[in-house]
Design a protein around this motif. Structure first.
Motif, PDB file in Angstrom:
ATOM      1  N   UNK A  84     -30.900 -45.699 -22.939  1.00 60.71           N
ATOM      2  CA  UNK A  84     -29.673 -44.898 -22.101  1.00 60.71           C
ATOM      3  C   UNK A  84     -29.799 -45.115 -20.681  1.00 60.71           C
ATOM      4  N   UNK A  85     -30.981 -45.001 -20.260  1.00 58.84           N
ATOM      5  CA  UNK A  85     -30.942 -45.101 -18.579  1.00 58.84           C
ATOM      6  C   UNK A  85     -30.696 -46.551 -18.022  1.00 58.84           C
ATOM      7  N   UNK A  86     -31.016 -47.619 -19.014  1.00 63.52           N
ATOM      8  CA  UNK A  86     -30.527 -48.945 -18.505  1.00 63.52           C
ATOM      9  C   UNK A  86     -28.959 -49.051 -18.625  1.00 63.52           C
ATOM     10  N   UNK A  87     -28.657 -48.614 -19.671  1.00 62.18           N
ATOM     11  CA  UNK A  87     -27.021 -48.739 -20.009  1.00 62.18           C
ATOM     12  C   UNK A  87     -26.271 -48.053 -18.878  1.00 62.18           C
ATOM     13  N   UNK A  88     -26.775 -46.731 -18.625  1.00 62.38           N
ATOM     14  CA  UNK A  88     -25.967 -45.894 -17.666  1.00 62.38           C
ATOM     15  C   UNK A  88     -26.151 -46.637 -16.130  1.00 62.38           C
ATOM     16  N   UNK A 144     -40.756 -52.595 -12.385  1.00 64.49           N
ATOM     17  CA  UNK A 144     -40.180 -53.806 -13.417  1.00 64.49           C
ATOM     18  C   UNK A 144     -38.809 -53.117 -14.107  1.00 64.49           C
ATOM     19  N   UNK A 145     -38.632 -52.052 -14.479  1.00 64.81           N
ATOM     20  CA  UNK A 145     -37.357 -51.412 -14.873  1.00 64.81           C
ATOM     21  C   UNK A 145     -36.267 -51.710 -13.698  1.00 64.81           C
ATOM     22  N   UNK A 146     -36.568 -51.229 -12.833  1.00 60.09           N
ATOM     23  CA  UNK A 146     -35.639 -51.441 -11.540  1.00 60.09           C
ATOM     24  C   UNK A 146     -35.511 -52.841 -11.227  1.00 60.09           C
ATOM     25  N   UNK A 147     -36.278 -53.575 -11.241  1.00 57.15           N
ATOM     26  CA  UNK A 147     -35.979 -55.287 -11.025  1.00 57.15           C
ATOM     27  C   UNK A 147     -35.327 -55.623 -12.140  1.00 57.15           C
ATOM     28  N   UNK A 148     -35.220 -55.197 -13.378  1.00 60.63           N
ATOM     29  CA  UNK A 148     -34.671 -55.862 -14.322  1.00 60.63           C
ATOM     30  C   UNK A 148     -33.213 -55.273 -14.420  1.00 60.63           C
ATOM     31  N   UNK A 149     -32.978 -53.875 -14.148  1.00 52.86           N
ATOM     32  CA  UNK A 149     -31.614 -53.321 -14.099  1.00 52.86           C
ATOM     33  C   UNK A 149     -30.961 -53.782 -12.660  1.00 52.86           C
ATOM     34  N   UNK A 150     -31.769 -53.873 -11.568  1.00 59.67           N
ATOM     35  CA  UNK A 150     -31.037 -54.301 -10.162  1.00 59.67           C
ATOM     36  C   UNK A 150     -30.647 -55.866 -10.300  1.00 59.67           C
TER      37      UNK A 150
END
Length: 185
Positions: A84-88, A144-150
């Protein structure tokens, strides 16, 4: 005497309107003054200079993101919360690409931005807490999460994914890869 109804918050809102419509490069005190119907020197009653205004815009964007992301993940945990965070995250950037581009890249080392940056960081750390990561591992996972999302949303916003394959499927694959990399106690 300041114009009635004009406040620092209203100046920042007008600056965000300029950014949303014309991009971060168009953010000038003159553009904000024109939008608010005052002479440029009148803005100095509310902001010290363009650098301070950019900081205030960054704070507003990070605060908005932290609230939006936090609202989306509240009551969720584990893989569901990450998804959900990644989609948001992606949805926010699709809706506000110029505003997102105005977000500072390293807010935790700027005294004017650290509080808002920490609030946004804490949303990511909270989502990852359920994986039992210690402090260092939680920071690595957050990066890692930020790098993927960004990375994905920035390339997408810039029109960089023009091959025929479905972007939604690619993003889902990235989410699955990230989730699979996390420890599942």
């Amino acid at each position: 005497m300041p114009r009635a109804g004009l406040s620092t918050s209203a100046v920042v809102s007008a600056a965000l309107d300029v950014v949303d419509e014309q991009g971060i490069g168009a953010l000038t005190l003159a553009a904000v003054a024109a939008r608010t119907g005052v002479a440029t020197p009148s803005l100095y009653k509310h902001v010290g200079n363009i650098a301070e205004l950019r900081d205030l815009v960054g704070v507003r964007v990070m605060t908005e993101m932290a609230e939006h992301f936090g609202d989306a993940v509240i009551g969720r945990s584990g893989d569901d919360a990450v998804t959900v965070l990644m989609h948001t995250y992606r949805d926010y950037v699709r809706e506000h690409p110029a505003r997102y581009a105005a977000m500072p890249t390293d807010p935790l080392h700027d005294p004017a931005l650290v509080e808002a940056g920490t609030r946004l960081l804490n949303v990511f750390v909270a989502v990852l807490r359920g994986y039992g990561l210690d402090h260092s591992a939680a920071i690595h996972a957050t990066r890692c999460l930020r790098a993927i999302g960004h990375g994905f949303v920035s390339i997408e916003a810039g029109g960089g994914f023009r091959l025929a394959e479905d972007l939604d499927e690619t993003y889902e694959q990235l989410i699955r890869m990230f989730v699979a990399s996390l420890p599942h106690p």
